[in-house]
Motif scaffolding. Structure first.
Motif, mmCIF file in Angstrom:
data_model
loop_
_atom_site.group_PDB
_atom_site.id
_atom_site.type_symbol
_atom_site.label_atom_id
_atom_site.label_comp_id
_atom_site.label_asym_id
_atom_site.label_seq_id
_atom_site.Cartn_x
_atom_site.Cartn_y
_atom_site.Cartn_z
ATOM 1 N N ILE A 198 1.007 -1.304 0.136
ATOM 2 C CA ILE A 198 -0.171 -0.046 -0.148
ATOM 3 C C ILE A 198 1.077 1.112 0.096
ATOM 4 C CG2 ILE A 198 -1.938 1.403 1.088
ATOM 5 C CD1 ILE A 198 -2.845 -1.460 0.178
ATOM 6 N N ILE A 199 0.752 2.016 -0.900
ATOM 7 C CA ILE A 199 1.577 3.419 -1.172
ATOM 8 C C ILE A 199 0.836 4.566 -0.403
ATOM 9 C CG2 ILE A 199 2.806 4.920 -2.755
ATOM 10 C CD1 ILE A 199 3.014 2.327 -4.455
ATOM 11 N N LEU A 200 1.080 5.170 0.727
ATOM 12 C CA LEU A 200 0.584 5.995 1.422
ATOM 13 C C LEU A 200 1.427 7.449 1.422
ATOM 14 C CD1 LEU A 200 -1.859 7.268 3.315
ATOM 15 C CD2 LEU A 200 -0.543 5.633 5.188
ATOM 16 N N PRO A 201 0.810 8.450 0.684
ATOM 17 C CA PRO A 201 1.632 9.801 0.834
ATOM 18 C C PRO A 201 1.357 10.236 2.127
ATOM 19 C CG PRO A 201 -0.113 10.129 -0.799
ATOM 20 C CD PRO A 201 -0.125 8.581 -0.313
ATOM 21 N N LEU A 202 2.453 10.830 2.915
ATOM 22 C CA LEU A 202 2.227 11.472 3.934
ATOM 23 C C LEU A 202 1.842 13.046 3.943
ATOM 24 C CD1 LEU A 202 4.693 9.992 6.519
ATOM 25 C CD2 LEU A 202 2.374 9.453 6.198
ATOM 26 N N TYR A 203 1.105 13.409 2.503
ATOM 27 C CA TYR A 203 0.421 14.401 2.309
ATOM 28 C C TYR A 203 -1.157 14.130 2.305
ATOM 29 C CZ TYR A 203 5.163 15.106 0.224
ATOM 30 O OH TYR A 203 6.563 15.064 0.166
ATOM 31 N N PRO A 204 -1.744 14.922 3.305
ATOM 32 C CA PRO A 204 -3.052 14.729 3.083
ATOM 33 C C PRO A 204 -3.905 15.298 2.068
ATOM 34 C CG PRO A 204 -2.561 15.883 5.106
ATOM 35 C CD PRO A 204 -1.666 15.703 4.334
ATOM 36 N N GLN A 205 -3.233 16.257 1.236
ATOM 37 C CA GLN A 205 -3.953 16.885 0.113
ATOM 38 C C GLN A 205 -2.888 16.638 -1.049
ATOM 39 O OE1 GLN A 205 -3.226 18.828 2.706
ATOM 40 N NE2 GLN A 205 -5.023 19.144 3.850
#
Ligand SMILES: C=CC1=C(C)c2cc3[nH]c(cc4nc(cc5[nH]c(cc1n2)c(C)c5CCC(=O)O)C(CCC(=O)O)=C4C)c(C)c3C=C
Ligand code: FE2
Ligand code: FE2
Length: 387
Positions: free
Chosen positions: A121-128
């Motif tokens: 799972i690729i999860l950017p630590l940028y909410p937007q």
């Protein structure tokens, strides 16, 4: 059960003062960050700007203790996320892939391969989502996937953005509530959302959904807060001569102070970890400006870091992504259909004879400019705001 991994994406930051110049070089080498009208000059400009900006930027990092805390905090988030997933019954190994500093994204991918991860799972630590942040990392990953046949065996899914995730919104509004309650009359305080800016052309010409997602996050946080406070949104950290998203944070601070605002609390809306823009720009520069302009009480909401509701939101995002049909890079890089990701990979950066020749010429001009600028303290880059 398959072997699950989670790849956390972030920008990275220099860990010591010597790292600042090469970090800036990596950052400005990315056409998603610095868009030049002329092809083939990216590396030369990156060298030129990083060399010239390094001392100002080093001074800022020196003021926050000599380096960015981003790696340390991201590692703590990774550990907390792993524990939280485990408590919800999901074993997973967490990897950190930074875009411009260690641990780099390609090192994370090498470890993912070595560990035999089957589902990622690729999860950017940028909410937007912004072209300049998540978009840039997705493009890099897409290239790694295209070039490496071994990666075809890994089933991956990308989380494009999570600006409206209820757990993220709850965490932000709880942190805001706690900070407001430090004031004597919490309801009189102006809530000042300050987001990292991007050039206006990203949104208006290239279809970057960033501004819309920022605006939605701020509205949802205020709705969840359920307090009568007035609120404003402005954009900080402008770099370079182009127009960025308006209004600018420093101008709005002065304006509201002139209108009589005496108490304000800043919410660093696009940041989920403490780093230079919160610790130096908001806590030092903007605090000083606000107090000079007549504000009497200035506080800032901490970035969520490893706040439990926030970590739980991240683990729920991962669990949802595991349960839903996978999203690949082509689906998430164009969320607003018309989003343009700069075609960096189609270009032969520095590989053609003409580009090499121009790189050399620009480096020479840059070198002369650097000497003039360093000796006189004046020059074109100070003039256009890059230094
Ligand atoms: C949502 C977050 C961010 C957006 C959007 C973003 C766009 C963006 N940034 C620059 C230029 C610089 N960014 C720098 C550091 C930096 N930026 C972010 C986040 C966003 N950037 C982070 C997390 C960091 C790392 C901070 C740390 O603690 O080290 C820097 C270097 C610092 C400095 O010299 O000011 C620059 C430069 C551009 C041009 C841009 C959009 C096009
Ligand atoms: Fe930035
Ligand atoms: Fe900055």
């Amino acid at each position: 059960m398959s072997r699950v991994g989670v790849l956390l994406l972030n920008l990275g930051g220099p860990e010591q003062l010597e790292d600042v110049r090469p970090f800036l070089y990596n950052l400005f080498s990315d056409p998603e960050i610095l868009r030049l009208p002329v092809q083939g000059l990216q590396k030369a400009f990156a060298w030129f700007i990083s060399t010239l900006r390094a001392s100002t930027s080093q001074e800022n990092y020196r003021r926050i203790g000599g380096g960015s805390p981003l790696r340390r905090i991201t590692e703590a988030q990774a550990k907390a996320l792993q524990d939280d997933l485990k408590s919800k019954g999901q074993e997973a190994k967490i990897y950190i892939g930074m875009r411009y500093w260690h641990p780099f994204t390609d090192d994370a991918i090498a470890n993912i391969k070595k560990d035999g991860i089957e589902e990622l799972i690729i999860l950017p630590l940028y909410p937007q989502f912004s072209i300049s942040t998540s978009g840039s990392s997705f493009r890099l990953l897409e290239k790694l996937w295209t070039d490496d046949p071994d990666l075809q065996n890994i089933k991956y899914s990308v989380i494009p953005s999570w600006y409206d995730h209820p757990g993220y919104i709850a965490s932000m509004s709880n942190l805001l509530k706690e900070e407001l309650d430090q004031f004597e009359n919490p309801d009189d305080v102006t809530v000042f959302f300050s987001a990292h800016g991007v050039p206006k052309s990203y949104v208006e010409e290239d279809g970057d959904p960033y501004q819309k997602e920022i605006e939605s996050s701020t509205k949802l946080i205020m709705q969840t807060l359920q307090r009568p406070n007035p609120s404003v949104l402005a954009y900080q950290s402008r770099v370079g001569p182009k127009e960025w998203l308006q209004p600018y944070t420093d101008e709005v601070i002065v304006e509201i102070a002139e209108q009589g605002v005496k108490r304000m609390v800043v919410v660093p809306i696009s940041f989920i970890s403490e780093h230079i823009e919160t610790l130096q720009e908001i806590d030092m520069e903007y605090r000083e400006l606000a107090l000079e302009s007549g504000v009497e009480e200035f506080r800032r909401v901490p970035a969520p870091n490893i706040e439990p509701t926030f970590i739980s939101a991240l683990s729920n995002l991962v669990l949802n992504a595991l349960a839903k049909p996978a999203l690949d890079f082509s689906q998430v890089m164009h969320p607003a259909k018309q989003v343009k990701i700069y075609p960096q990979e189609q270009r032969a950066w520095g590989m053609t004879r003409a580009a090499e020749r121009w790189n050399g010429r620009v480096a020479m001009v840059g070198f002369i400019g650097l000497i003039v600028e360093l000796v006189s303290g004046h020059g074109p880059l100070h003039l256009i705001g890059l230094l």
